[in-house]
Design an enzyme around this catalytic site. Structure first.
Site, short mmCIF file in Angstrom:
data_model
loop_
_atom_site.label_atom_id
_atom_site.label_comp_id
_atom_site.label_asym_id
_atom_site.label_seq_id
_atom_site.Cartn_x
_atom_site.Cartn_y
_atom_site.Cartn_z
N TYR A 199 -10.80 3.20 15.27
CA TYR A 199 -9.98 4.33 14.62
C TYR A 199 -10.00 5.69 14.66
CZ TYR A 199 -7.86 4.31 9.99
OH TYR A 199 -7.34 4.76 8.95
N GLY A 230 1.06 -1.02 0.14
CA GLY A 230 -0.02 0.19 -0.03
C GLY A 230 0.62 0.83 0.02
#
Length: 229
Positions: free
Chosen positions: A196, A17
């Site tokens: 998160y 990524g």
């Protein structure tokens, strides 16, 4: 990027990524990149594409025998890498480093290894991160803790060690870059992403705090956060 040629960058979470893309760009521009990840297999594949010129090839041959530092595997060169060093076309080098960022001991060992081979870190890119879909009212503590350990504590340790590495070598133009997210500024609408967001808000606070501390010390080392979504 010209002034960064030949200098050392640490990229955490460099196997896939964003981290892999960052490592690729820095190697392309001539930096010595230490790519840190729990699983270095994919970084090894990247390194076989990145490393290029004859100088890099010779460096690989000289360092191939050095393989361990304080229990962490420092994977320097491989036969497939050596065979492709002269043909890939990039000016820099990529060194895969296997490190569990939930372990402070392994992080410190990594920085010690970088000091041994490259004197220290000039750029630290805190990219590693993970997310578990654990809501605030029903989430499991071990997954919350795992997110905090990787996304907050490890980032803080890497930032501290990178700064100390720069300071002891009188590097005053270094750069610490934290990869953040928009949910570090706004709350995600879905419950499974609330925690998160907690750790991303922490990244925002950490970056600002480091900026203030650097200013107080009249340092020209920079701290920056960059957002993905």
């Amino acid at each position: 990027m010209e002034r960064w040629k030949g200098r050392v960058a640490l990229v955490t979470g460099a196997s896939v990524g964003i981290g892999a893309a960052i490592a690729r760009a820095l190697v392309q521009h001539g930096m010595k990149v230490v790519g840190c990840a729990r699983n270095v297999d994919k970084i090894e594949d990247l390194s076989s594409v990145f490393e290029s010129d004859r100088a890099s090839h010779q460096t690989c041959r000289n360092l191939r025998s050095r393989t361990t530092f304080q229990g962490s595997t420092f994977i320097l060169c491989f036969e497939k890498l050596a065979a492709e060093c002269e043909s890939a076309g990039y000016a820099g080098t990529l060194v895969p480093y296997k490190c569990d960022l939930t372990s402070e001991e392994e992080i410190l060992s990594m920085f010690s290894a970088i000091k041994t081979l490259h004197q220290g870190v000039d750029v630290c890119i805190n990219n590693a991160g993970l997310a578990h879909p654990e809501p605030l009212l029903s989430g499991r503590t071990e997954y919350w803790r795992n997110m905090i350990d990787v996304n907050v504590i490890a980032m803080s340790i890497c930032t501290r060690e990178a700064y100390q590495s720069m300071k002891e070598r009188n590097i005053d133009d270094g750069h610490i870059i934290n990869i953040n997210s928009l949910v570090g500024h706004i709350t995600h609408p879905e419950a499974e992403f609330y925690f998160y967001g907690v750790r991303k808000y922490a990244v925002t606070a950490l970056t600002k705090g480091v900026q203030y501390e650097l200013h107080d010390q009249k340092s020209h080392i920079r701290a920056t956060q960059i957002y993905d979504y």
